[in-house]
Design a protein around this motif. Structure first.
Motif, PDB file in Angstrom:
ATOM      1  N   SER A 173       0.844  -1.195   0.000  1.00 27.03           N
ATOM      2  CA  SER A 173       0.000   0.000   0.000  1.00 27.03           C
ATOM      3  C   SER A 173       0.881   1.248   0.000  1.00 27.03           C
ATOM      4  N   GLU A 174       2.152   1.073  -0.454  1.00 26.57           N
ATOM      5  CA  GLU A 174       3.125   2.163  -0.419  1.00 26.57           C
ATOM      6  C   GLU A 174       2.965   3.136  -1.584  1.00 26.57           C
ATOM      7  N   GLY A 175       2.251   2.718  -2.624  1.00 32.01           N
ATOM      8  CA  GLY A 175       2.088   3.581  -3.790  1.00 32.01           C
ATOM      9  C   GLY A 175       3.234   3.430  -4.767  1.00 32.01           C
ATOM     10  N   GLY A 176       3.064   3.972  -5.971  1.00 27.86           N
ATOM     11  CA  GLY A 176       4.089   3.882  -6.984  1.00 27.86           C
ATOM     12  C   GLY A 176       3.518   4.008  -8.381  1.00 27.86           C
ATOM     13  N   TYR A 177       4.359   3.637  -9.364  1.00 27.63           N
ATOM     14  CA  TYR A 177       3.969   3.710 -10.761  1.00 27.63           C
ATOM     15  C   TYR A 177       3.921   2.307 -11.331  1.00 27.63           C
ATOM     16  N   ASP A 178       2.954   2.053 -12.197  1.00 27.08           N
ATOM     17  CA  ASP A 178       2.958   0.772 -12.885  1.00 27.08           C
ATOM     18  C   ASP A 178       3.720   0.929 -14.208  1.00 27.08           C
ATOM     19  N   GLN A 179       3.735  -0.102 -15.015  1.00 29.49           N
ATOM     20  CA  GLN A 179       4.509  -0.079 -16.256  1.00 29.49           C
ATOM     21  C   GLN A 179       3.996   0.962 -17.238  1.00 29.49           C
ATOM     22  N   ASN A 180       2.746   1.370 -17.065  1.00 30.08           N
ATOM     23  CA  ASN A 180       2.183   2.414 -17.937  1.00 30.08           C
ATOM     24  C   ASN A 180       2.324   3.801 -17.319  1.00 30.08           C
ATOM     25  N   HIS A 181       3.108   3.874 -16.251  1.00 21.62           N
ATOM     26  CA  HIS A 181       3.352   5.121 -15.537  1.00 21.62           C
ATOM     27  C   HIS A 181       2.099   5.694 -14.897  1.00 21.62           C
ATOM     28  N   LYS A 182       1.123   4.832 -14.611  1.00 28.42           N
ATOM     29  CA  LYS A 182      -0.047   5.270 -13.858  1.00 28.42           C
ATOM     30  C   LYS A 182       0.318   5.363 -12.381  1.00 28.42           C
TER      31      LYS A 182
ATOM     32  N   SER B 135      -1.539  13.038   9.618  1.00 26.99           N
ATOM     33  CA  SER B 135      -1.066  13.203  10.976  1.00 26.99           C
ATOM     34  C   SER B 135      -0.791  11.824  11.549  1.00 26.99           C
ATOM     35  N   ILE B 136      -0.362  11.773  12.773  1.00 22.49           N
ATOM     36  CA  ILE B 136      -0.104  10.474  13.389  1.00 22.49           C
ATOM     37  C   ILE B 136      -1.369   9.633  13.424  1.00 22.49           C
ATOM     38  N   LEU B 137      -2.527  10.303  13.617  1.00 23.12           N
ATOM     39  CA  LEU B 137      -3.781   9.575  13.775  1.00 23.12           C
ATOM     40  C   LEU B 137      -4.534   9.383  12.471  1.00 23.12           C
ATOM     41  N   TYR B 138      -4.347  10.273  11.503  1.00 21.56           N
ATOM     42  CA  TYR B 138      -5.207  10.264  10.325  1.00 21.56           C
ATOM     43  C   TYR B 138      -4.413  10.256   9.028  1.00 21.56           C
ATOM     44  N   ALA B 139      -5.016   9.658   8.004  1.00 18.03           N
ATOM     45  CA  ALA B 139      -4.476   9.751   6.651  1.00 18.03           C
ATOM     46  C   ALA B 139      -5.009  11.021   6.006  1.00 18.03           C
ATOM     47  N   SER B 140      -4.262  11.550   5.065  1.00 14.73           N
ATOM     48  CA  SER B 140      -4.716  12.754   4.367  1.00 14.73           C
ATOM     49  C   SER B 140      -5.800  12.404   3.358  1.00 14.73           C
ATOM     50  N   SER B 141      -6.511  13.414   2.910  1.00 18.54           N
ATOM     51  CA  SER B 141      -7.623  13.219   1.986  1.00 18.54           C
ATOM     52  C   SER B 141      -7.153  12.516   0.714  1.00 18.54           C
ATOM     53  N   GLY B 142      -7.846  11.425   0.374  1.00 21.16           N
ATOM     54  CA  GLY B 142      -7.518  10.678  -0.837  1.00 21.16           C
ATOM     55  C   GLY B 142      -6.445   9.629  -0.648  1.00 21.16           C
ATOM     56  N   ASP B 143      -5.848   9.559   0.550  1.00 19.02           N
ATOM     57  CA  ASP B 143      -4.731   8.645   0.757  1.00 19.02           C
ATOM     58  C   ASP B 143      -5.013   7.600   1.827  1.00 19.02           C
ATOM     59  N   GLY B 144      -6.275   7.247   2.028  1.00 19.98           N
ATOM     60  CA  GLY B 144      -6.633   6.169   2.929  1.00 19.98           C
ATOM     61  C   GLY B 144      -6.598   4.828   2.217  1.00 19.98           C
ATOM     62  N   TYR B 145      -6.702   3.748   2.989  1.00 21.84           N
ATOM     63  CA  TYR B 145      -6.591   2.404   2.416  1.00 21.84           C
ATOM     64  C   TYR B 145      -7.598   2.139   1.296  1.00 21.84           C
ATOM     65  N   LEU B 146      -8.792   2.718   1.389  1.00 22.45           N
ATOM     66  CA  LEU B 146      -9.820   2.436   0.378  1.00 22.45           C
ATOM     67  C   LEU B 146     -10.104   3.620  -0.534  1.00 22.45           C
ATOM     68  N   ASN B 147      -9.320   4.681  -0.423  1.00 23.49           N
ATOM     69  CA  ASN B 147      -9.516   5.780  -1.374  1.00 23.49           C
ATOM     70  C   ASN B 147      -9.192   5.297  -2.782  1.00 23.49           C
ATOM     71  N   ILE B 148      -9.903   5.810  -3.735  1.00 21.96           N
ATOM     72  CA  ILE B 148      -9.958   5.194  -5.054  1.00 21.96           C
ATOM     73  C   ILE B 148      -8.632   5.191  -5.804  1.00 21.96           C
ATOM     74  N   ASP B 149      -7.752   6.138  -5.498  1.00 18.46           N
ATOM     75  CA  ASP B 149      -6.502   6.242  -6.256  1.00 18.46           C
ATOM     76  C   ASP B 149      -5.303   5.638  -5.539  1.00 18.46           C
ATOM     77  N   THR B 150      -5.527   4.935  -4.429  1.00 18.46           N
ATOM     78  CA  THR B 150      -4.398   4.349  -3.709  1.00 18.46           C
ATOM     79  C   THR B 150      -4.057   2.963  -4.253  1.00 18.46           C
ATOM     80  N   GLU B 151      -2.799   2.602  -4.049  1.00 16.29           N
ATOM     81  CA  GLU B 151      -2.382   1.256  -4.449  1.00 16.29           C
ATOM     82  C   GLU B 151      -3.148   0.205  -3.649  1.00 16.29           C
ATOM     83  N   SER B 152      -3.444   0.526  -2.412  1.00 16.82           N
ATOM     84  CA  SER B 152      -4.182  -0.419  -1.574  1.00 16.82           C
ATOM     85  C   SER B 152      -5.543  -0.749  -2.175  1.00 16.82           C
ATOM     86  N   ASN B 153      -6.317   0.268  -2.536  1.00 16.94           N
ATOM     87  CA  ASN B 153      -7.628   0.022  -3.126  1.00 16.94           C
ATOM     88  C   ASN B 153      -7.498  -0.764  -4.422  1.00 16.94           C
TER      89      ASN B 153
END
Length: 734
Positions: free
Chosen positions: A619-628, A646-664
């Protein structure tokens, strides 16, 4: 209209007696009665009495009963009016036919009188009419005339006799014809009389009596409640109804897990009259608004068969009268459950005694069920709603659970309630649903997927309000509820009936769902854990202990991830079961009476550890072979909030199930049975402040994409944090 008095020519009496004026007057009277009663029915049915409480509801029910009675009497009045109108028309025709026959009989009698007069003039007297005149009989043996035929006198006499004979014969023929006509008319009059009697008897049978028993039966009201005096008293004292007393006893037995009592309860529920259902609602509102106790091992097939055997009228009555039972009962189609839950939520919202927290929850749900234009979202429904003593539990489905070929139960972690968590959790479910849908499109498959935002258990509050998240008590209780939901879905749809079922769980939800999956009757197809608060090793020693189907590699299809920026999950694991003194991390001291005795408890373990036996994904994020670009999960949240982490919260769009994360992205692959297609990404660079820069690569020396081995020492060649003992393989930031 005055009828003719002399019917002697047709047998002596009027073949079709009766007064048309009287029949028409009776028809008009019945019609007037119907109009009056129909107005009474409408007035009572639209009395507009609102409010709640036993007295108000009893009075409203009484008015509805009276409206039903007035309606039943009105319907009978209309029937009787129609009968008299019909009989009036028939009688008019009958009497017209009778008058025509009488006119013809009078004419035939005149013809007969003329025939007799002709015969009398011939000197032959008035004979009795016969069908064959004696003058036409064979005269071959008659004696010879005494008059010589050759004399003039004899000839004249012969001619005169022959003329009289001709008149006599003509008169006799006319007499016979007239008599035959009269006989035929008399026969027709007899037939008309019989038809008149038959039609009259039919109409008489169709008249509806107005006796109380018949009217009560027609109105469909409960005959055990008095009509008139005593009705309101009975409605205000529902507990005295013997059927309802037995019913309440059955309900109490269900709490002990008695499936036989549960089945009996449902059978008796369908037999209650509409009034008894109202009385039940008055007497035990909590039973009609709350689900039946659902314990593991519930007999869903019997409930499914019970519902299918009910007619539509009874089904609709139960959905309105006991919505809390129907809206949460496994075995009933989810679209039907949704309608019952809609009725329940409206009932609670209209009830002035509903507490503030429940009203807040209802408003949140209402907002998540509508589109931006205010119209109902056809893809969303509430498949379960439990008032839960003022702390509602609910499950919001995105997609149709009755037809979906792929269904994912999304299980939340700590501090997730309907009132202050459904909004965010439904958004997370929507993001997962959207990425799943895209995967099915890419695979050229008819997705028909569904994701359930399941807040179906009491999640523990976040510390320091409560330290329950450090223990498994809430997870064990929640596991029973999740097990019932998962097995109930499969029993409702039919086990293995052409669908895939998945579990995605966050934080403390992984603790809960892992326990549930050790007890389910049916296996699920895939499991994805993210940001886990730890797995209880006593209850779930490894991935194989859960009832999960195997993937293409022959291992249970269990996947897990843990972002290196998520500091909450490892802290919860470290402190779980009182493994470490909480005051090392929190300023407020916690004594052993809260944490328990560490010697008696085994700390929870991280499912990303090798010995658990699952499949780690990034869930660290990155680029795929198509540079997405896929975003890095920078905190513990499933749905990130705010402009900065913050220590307690993820920033907007960067939670485990946010649509643009590697985790989702990876969870979408897992829950569409493509876990083996998860690929390592080229990592993101870091900014000077330590945050990830999602605009450029850290390293472009891997043109074919990063491989799993590239993650072992960390994407930046830096050691990753570890919360596990040295001998467990290390924590690898997955």
């Amino acid at each position: 209209m005055v009828r003719p008095g002399d019917w002697s020519l047709l047998g002596g009496s009027d073949p079709c007696p009766g007064s048309i004026d009287d029949v028409q007057a009776a028809a008009r009277t019945w019609q007037d009665n119907y109009n009056i009663l129909n107005e009474v029915r409408s007035g009572l049915a639209s009395s507009g009495i609102t409010g709640t409480g036993q007295a108000v509801t009893a009075i409203r029910t009484l008015l509805n009963r009276n409206a039903a009675l007035a309606g039943a009497i009105a319907d009978r009045a209309q029937t009787n009016a129609d009968v008299f109108f019909t009989w009036g028309g028939q009688l008019t025709q009958f009497q017209a036919d009778a008058d025509r026959l009488l006119t013809q009989a009078i004419q035939a009698d005149e013809d007969r009188q003329q025939a007799l007069a002709l015969m009398a003039a011939s000197g032959g007297g008035i004979p009795t009419p016969t069908l064959q005149s004696p003058f036409t009989q064979n005269t071959q043996n008659a004696p010879a005339s005494p008059f010589p035929a050759s004399t003039d006198a004899g000839l004249a006499g012969l001619l005169e006799d022959q003329a009289r004979e001709a008149d006599r014969q003509r008169g006799q023929a006319l007499l016979n014809q007239a008599q035959q006509h009269l006989d035929d008319l008399s026969r027709q009059a007899d037939e008309l009389h019989q038809a008149h009697q038959d039609a009259g008897n039919t109409c008489a049978k169709n008249l509806q009596p107005l006796d109380l028993a018949a009217v009560t039966h027609d109105s469909g009201i409960d005959p055990t409640i008095p009509v008139g005096a005593g009705a309101l008293t009975a409605l205000l004292n529902p507990g005295k109804d013997p059927d309802l007393k037995k019913f309440d006893t059955l309900h109490s037995k269900i709490n002990t897990g008695n499936n036989s009592a549960r089945n009996d309860y449902l059978e008796q529920l369908a037999k209650l009259t509409p009034e008894q259902l109202v009385l039940y609602k008055l007497w035990k509102p909590e039973q009609t608004r709350n689900p039946l106790p659902a314990l593991p091992g519930e007999d869903v097939p019997s409930a499914k068969k019970w519902w299918q055997n009910l007619n539509k009228t009874i089904q609709l009555a139960l959905m309105g009268a006991v919505p809390g039972i129907i809206g949460n009962l496994n075995g009933i189609p989810y679209t039907t459950r949704s309608k019952a839950n809609d009725a329940l939520m409206k009932e609670l919202k209209d009830d002035p005694t509903t507490n503030k927290n429940t009203l807040t929850a209802l408003n949140v749900i209402e907002d998540k069920l509508v589109l931006d234009n205010g119209k109902r979202n056809p893809d969303r429904s509430i498949i379960s709603f439990d008032p839960n003593n003022g702390k509602p539990l609910a499950a919001l489905a995105i997609g149709n659970l009755d037809t979906a070929g792929n269904v994912t139960w999304n299980v939340p972690g700590m501090n997730t309630t309907v009132s202050d968590g459904m909004e965010s959790w439904a958004d997370s479910a929507q993001d997962l649903y959207k990425n799943q849908t895209e995967e099915f499109k890419r695979l050229h498959k008819d997705g028909k997927n569904a994701v359930v935002a399941w807040i179906g258990y009491d999640t523990p509050p976040a510390p320091p309000a409560s330290w329950g998240v450090l223990f498994t008590d809430a997870a064990v209780k929640g596991a029973d509820k999740l097990q019932v939901a998962l097995d109930g879905f499969q029993d409702t749809r039919g086990p293995g009936n052409g669908y895939t079922i998945n579990v995605a769980a966050h934080s403390y939800g992984t603790t809960t769902s892992s326990i549930a999956l050790t007890h389910t009757k049916y296996p699920v197809d895939t499991v994805a854990f993210f940001g886990s608060a730890g797995i209880d090793p006593d209850r779930v020693p490894n991935a194989a202990a859960m009832h999960v189907n195997h993937g293409t590699d022959g291992q249970p299809a269990v996947y897990e991830t843990h972002s290196s920026s998520d500091l909450i999950a490892p802290t919860g694991i470290a402190l779980s079961q009182g493994a470490l003194p909480a005051e090392l991390l929190f300023s407020s001291p916690i004594n052993n009476s809260v944490l328990g005795n560490p010697a008696d408890l085994v700390p929870r373990e991280d499912p990303t550890w090798d010995r658990f036996g699952g499949h780690n994904f990034s869930s660290e994020g990155g680029y795929d072979q198509n540079h997405k670009i896929y975003n890095h999960v920078d905190g513990h949240d499933a749905n990130g909030r705010g402009d900065h982490r913050s220590i307690l919260y993820a920033s907007s769009g960067d939670g485990y199930l946010n649509i643009d994360t590697e985790s989702n992205h990876n969870i979408s692959l897992i829950t569409t049975e493509q876990g083996e297609k998860i690929q390592a990404l080229a990592p993101l660079d870091k900014n000077p402040d330590g945050s990830y820069d999602d605009t450029k690569f850290h390293d472009k020396t891997h043109p074919n994409g990063w491989q799993p081995s590239d993650w072992d020492s960390g994407p930046l060649g830096e050691p990753n944090p570890s919360t596990a003992p040295p001998d467990n393989g290390g924590y690898r930031g997955r």
